[in-house]
Write a protein that holds these residues in place. Structure first.
Motif, PDB file in Angstrom:
ATOM      1  N   LEU A  32      45.704  53.278  30.054  1.00 26.93           N
ATOM      2  CA  LEU A  32      45.051  51.970  30.087  1.00 26.93           C
ATOM      3  C   LEU A  32      46.070  50.862  30.255  1.00 26.93           C
ATOM      4  O   LEU A  32      45.928  49.979  31.092  1.00 26.93           O
ATOM      5  CB  LEU A  32      44.259  51.781  28.796  1.00 26.93           C
ATOM      6  CG  LEU A  32      43.536  50.448  28.589  1.00 26.93           C
ATOM      7  CD1 LEU A  32      42.402  50.330  29.570  1.00 26.93           C
ATOM      8  CD2 LEU A  32      43.004  50.347  27.191  1.00 26.93           C
ATOM      9  N   ALA A  35      47.526  50.867  33.743  1.00 29.64           N
ATOM     10  CA  ALA A  35      46.600  50.466  34.795  1.00 29.64           C
ATOM     11  C   ALA A  35      46.297  48.977  34.745  1.00 29.64           C
ATOM     12  O   ALA A  35      46.049  48.353  35.776  1.00 29.64           O
ATOM     13  CB  ALA A  35      45.307  51.263  34.683  1.00 29.64           C
ATOM     14  N   ILE A  36      46.328  48.381  33.540  1.00 30.39           N
ATOM     15  CA  ILE A  36      46.048  46.948  33.445  1.00 30.39           C
ATOM     16  C   ILE A  36      47.095  46.161  34.227  1.00 30.39           C
ATOM     17  O   ILE A  36      46.787  45.177  34.886  1.00 30.39           O
ATOM     18  CB  ILE A  36      46.023  46.511  31.960  1.00 30.39           C
ATOM     19  CG1 ILE A  36      44.707  46.949  31.327  1.00 30.39           C
ATOM     20  CG2 ILE A  36      46.170  45.010  31.827  1.00 30.39           C
ATOM     21  CD1 ILE A  36      44.585  46.650  29.869  1.00 30.39           C
ATOM     22  N   ASN A  38      48.404  47.155  36.832  1.00 28.83           N
ATOM     23  CA  ASN A  38      48.314  47.577  38.225  1.00 28.83           C
ATOM     24  C   ASN A  38      49.310  48.655  38.604  1.00 28.83           C
ATOM     25  O   ASN A  38      49.697  48.788  39.754  1.00 28.83           O
ATOM     26  CB  ASN A  38      48.511  46.362  39.139  1.00 28.83           C
ATOM     27  CG  ASN A  38      47.492  46.367  40.244  1.00 28.83           C
ATOM     28  OD1 ASN A  38      46.774  47.367  40.413  1.00 28.83           O
ATOM     29  ND2 ASN A  38      47.419  45.312  40.984  1.00 28.83           N
ATOM     30  N   ILE A  41      47.780  53.241  39.508  1.00 26.15           N
ATOM     31  CA  ILE A  41      46.424  53.363  40.035  1.00 26.15           C
ATOM     32  C   ILE A  41      46.465  54.098  41.365  1.00 26.15           C
ATOM     33  O   ILE A  41      47.278  53.779  42.234  1.00 26.15           O
ATOM     34  CB  ILE A  41      45.787  51.970  40.185  1.00 26.15           C
ATOM     35  CG1 ILE A  41      45.449  51.420  38.812  1.00 26.15           C
ATOM     36  CG2 ILE A  41      44.535  52.042  41.042  1.00 26.15           C
ATOM     37  CD1 ILE A  41      44.826  50.080  38.810  1.00 26.15           C
TER      38      ILE A  41
ATOM     39  N   LYS B  45      35.145  49.040  33.487  1.00 24.62           N
ATOM     40  CA  LYS B  45      36.508  48.657  33.818  1.00 24.62           C
ATOM     41  C   LYS B  45      37.515  49.495  32.998  1.00 24.62           C
ATOM     42  O   LYS B  45      38.478  50.023  33.541  1.00 24.62           O
ATOM     43  CB  LYS B  45      36.663  47.159  33.516  1.00 24.62           C
ATOM     44  CG  LYS B  45      37.624  46.401  34.393  1.00 24.62           C
ATOM     45  CD  LYS B  45      37.224  46.319  35.825  1.00 24.62           C
ATOM     46  CE  LYS B  45      38.280  45.542  36.591  1.00 24.62           C
ATOM     47  NZ  LYS B  45      38.109  45.617  38.034  1.00 24.62           N
ATOM     48  N   PHE B  49      40.338  52.146  34.184  1.00 24.34           N
ATOM     49  CA  PHE B  49      41.771  52.018  33.910  1.00 24.34           C
ATOM     50  C   PHE B  49      42.304  53.277  33.222  1.00 24.34           C
ATOM     51  O   PHE B  49      43.392  53.739  33.532  1.00 24.34           O
ATOM     52  CB  PHE B  49      42.041  50.794  33.041  1.00 24.34           C
ATOM     53  CG  PHE B  49      41.954  49.498  33.797  1.00 24.34           C
ATOM     54  CD1 PHE B  49      42.179  49.469  35.167  1.00 24.34           C
ATOM     55  CD2 PHE B  49      41.646  48.320  33.156  1.00 24.34           C
ATOM     56  CE1 PHE B  49      42.109  48.291  35.877  1.00 24.34           C
ATOM     57  CE2 PHE B  49      41.576  47.129  33.860  1.00 24.34           C
ATOM     58  CZ  PHE B  49      41.799  47.117  35.217  1.00 24.34           C
ATOM     59  N   ASP B  52      43.015  55.920  35.648  1.00 21.32           N
ATOM     60  CA  ASP B  52      43.882  55.486  36.741  1.00 21.32           C
ATOM     61  C   ASP B  52      43.101  55.062  37.981  1.00 21.32           C
ATOM     62  O   ASP B  52      43.544  55.296  39.112  1.00 21.32           O
ATOM     63  CB  ASP B  52      44.887  56.592  37.122  1.00 21.32           C
ATOM     64  CG  ASP B  52      45.883  56.821  36.010  1.00 21.32           C
ATOM     65  OD1 ASP B  52      46.013  55.932  35.163  1.00 21.32           O
ATOM     66  OD2 ASP B  52      46.526  57.877  35.991  1.00 21.32           O
TER      67      ASP B  52
END
Lengths: 176, 397
Positions: A32, A35-36, A38, A41, B45, B49, B52
């Motif tokens: 998490l 990915a926040i 960026n 991903i 969301k 996340f 991924d």
């Protein structure tokens, strides 16, 4: 014979679930957090980002007609592709090459050559069967149109998409 | 009409009670619906996340595309509006062979209990002297248990009325799930009542404002912004807050917090206990046959239940609307609003935690859940009550 699978003996910590739960939460938290910001991903934002550069050579996209480097349209309207096409997407109207044309000895060429892209299944049999190496599946995959008529590729479109393909056998040269 | 007359009329005690209650209900309900739609978006969301992925990021704010090819998507925030619109405008398909009356009744039965639970949650201290609880009930917590367990009827009815095997299995699982967590859920918070001496949520929160949140082992009493400037005062507050009884009580309170939290997960049908839904095994579980707004009511009910459950946890264990260094609503309307904000922040954090857990843990089998409830939580909760009683009796402040 029946195989008896021994159930694993759980330790006290495993029986309480909570340590495993916390460990799992730690793992998802890591993803998490990454990915926040960026990172990590794997999604590709399709219309903006495309995978075209990594497309393999053997990719089977839209079927097209090609011309060779001598400026000759290679199709001789033998109609083999029309016959082999499993969904019958190809329609060819042959014509005789008129007297006085440079390639008169080829005798036939298509007057109209339509491939209905709403029917095409991209199997590549037309490319395989063509004795003249005239039809090739290129890498275009995003074929769109506002109605059925627009989805039919005519001869002009097919040659435009196919372009010139070099290094082909020049079968119909002047010496033959 | 005279303005004075209107003001006089509005100040008659029962009229005053009436219109403030209506206003509070209206505002709190709407805030809840907004929180629910934000939670649905956050769910998508955060799940993205954690896996991924990117998640919904295309739906922008409508009409921001004027004159440009690239509009700003605002991280896909428009999805919050797009989802309800989609559900509202879809065809409400009812399959043949269902029991129409119960089929239509079930979604409402799922939706109503969590909304009723909101009535006793203190979502703020006071605002302009008006208490920010819709109904200040003396039996607040009992009321929550009585109402919240009703939502299982909606699920079971939906499963039965659908006349289809997967919803039916979901309904059965739902009732089997309820008998496994409900008892330990009720027993788990008895220590809270023993310590606070009240079932009223407002009084429980008032106790926590003075003596500190129930999940903390010690609490600096009388700690304020002013004492921050004087280290001696702050130190004094910290020392005054530490007591042997509180430290010992921390153990049973932590146990009851964990049991109650897990039970709320089961109560709201969230993973790891979403047995009635179980997409991978039961197609969609109890709401397989539902479409459009009927389905949306189940959806809304689930998230409203999450909100209500988080609100209950926050009120019981995490100090409700209170926060250290922030005065309550009697110091002016600004602080009253801040208190409401604190409550919503705490609830949102809990909701995020619920989402986080959902995308981490696999589902329990329902025999495992029963075993956990009856052989795990039930004895621990009982033991916990005795432990609290012993500590309260033997260790004096």
């Amino acid at each position: 014979m029946a195989i008896v699978v021994e159930r694993p003996k759980l330790t006290l910590a495993e029986k309480f679930y909570l340590p495993a739960v916390l460990a799992g939460l730690a793992i998802t938290w890591k993803h998490l957090k990454r990915a926040i910001f960026n990172k990590g991903i794997v999604t590709m934002q399709y219309p903006e980002e495309k995978w075209d550069a990594n497309m393999p050579d053997w990719y089977r996209g839209a079927p097209t007609l090609v011309a060779d480097e001598h400026g000759k349209d290679r199709c001789v309207a033998c109609q083999l592709c029309e016959f082999i096409c499993p969904p019958r997407a190809i329609t060819i109207k042959p014509m005789e090459i008129p007297e006085g044309d440079k390639w008169r000895k080829v005798e036939k060429r298509p007057e109209e050559f339509d491939i209905d892209m709403t029917r095409c299944i991209y199997c590549g049999l037309c490319e395989e069967v063509c004795p003249e190496q005239a039809i090739y599946l290129r890498k275009d995959y995003s074929i769109t149109g506002l109605n059925r008529a627009e989805m039919v590729h005519d001869k002009e479109t097919l040659y435009k998409l196919g372009g010139v393909r070099e290094g082909l056998v020049f079968k119909w040269n002047e010496l033959k | 009409m005279d303005l004075d007359l209107i003001l006089y009329f509005l100040n008659i005690p029962w009229v005053f009670l009436l219109w403030t209650t209506f206003l509070k209900s209206f505002i709190f309900l709407n805030l809840t619906i907004i929180v629910v739609s934000v939670t649905v978006f956050a769910e998508r969301k955060v799940s993205a996340f954690i896996q991924d992925r990117v998640g919904p990021n295309r739906v922008g704010i409508p009409f921001t595309l004027i004159g440009g090819k690239k509009d700003s998507f605002f991280f896909g925030l428009g999805q919050m509006v797009a989802d309800p619109i989609k559900l509202l405008t879809k065809e409400n398909f009812v399959p043949g062979g269902v029991n129409k009356f119960y089929f239509w009744l079930a979604p409402k039965l799922v939706m109503i209990p969590p909304i009723l639970v909101l009535a006793v949650l203190p979502f703020g201290s006071t605002l302009f002297g008006v208490e920010m609880t819709i109904a200040n009930l003396n039996i607040g917590v009992l009321y929550i248990f009585a109402i919240a367990s009703l939502s299982v009827y909606g699920i079971t009815l939906a499963g039965w009325a659908s006349n289809s095997k997967f919803p039916f299995l979901g309904g059965i699982r739902s009732s089997s799930q309820m008998i496994s967590y409900e008892l330990s859920m009720g027993l788990s918070i008895i220590p809270v009542f023993m310590i606070c001496g009240s079932l009223n949520l407002n009084e429980i929160i008032d106790w926590q404002v003075v003596n500190g949140w129930l999940v903390s082992p010690f609490w600096p009493k009388g700690f304020s912004v002013g004492s921050l400037l004087h280290p001696a005062d702050a130190l004094h507050a910290f020392v005054a807050g530490v007591s042997l009884q509180r430290l010992l009580l921390w153990i049973p309170l932590l146990i009851s917090f964990v049991i109650f939290l897990v039970s709320i997960f089961a109560e709201t049908n969230r993973l790891p206990f979403d047995l009635p839904e179980a997409e991978q095994e039961l197609v969609g579980g109890y709401h397989t046959e539902y479409a459009s707004m009927n389905f949306a009511l189940f959806f809304l009910g689930e998230y409203a239940a999450m909100f209500a459950g988080s609100g209950a946890i926050v009120s019981l264990f995490l100090g409700g609307w209170s926060c250290p260094l922030i005065p309550d609503g009697s110091h002016g309307w600004f602080w009253g609003l801040v208190n409401i904000g604190v409550f919503f922040v705490k609830v949102s954090l809990l909701l995020l935690f619920m989402i986080w857990v959902r995308w981490t843990l696999p589902r329990f089998r329902y025999d495992q859940l029963m075993k956990l409830g009856w052989l795990g939580f039930f004895p621990i909760a009982l033991f916990n009550i005795f432990l609290t009683a012993v500590i309260l009796a033997l260790v004096r402040n």
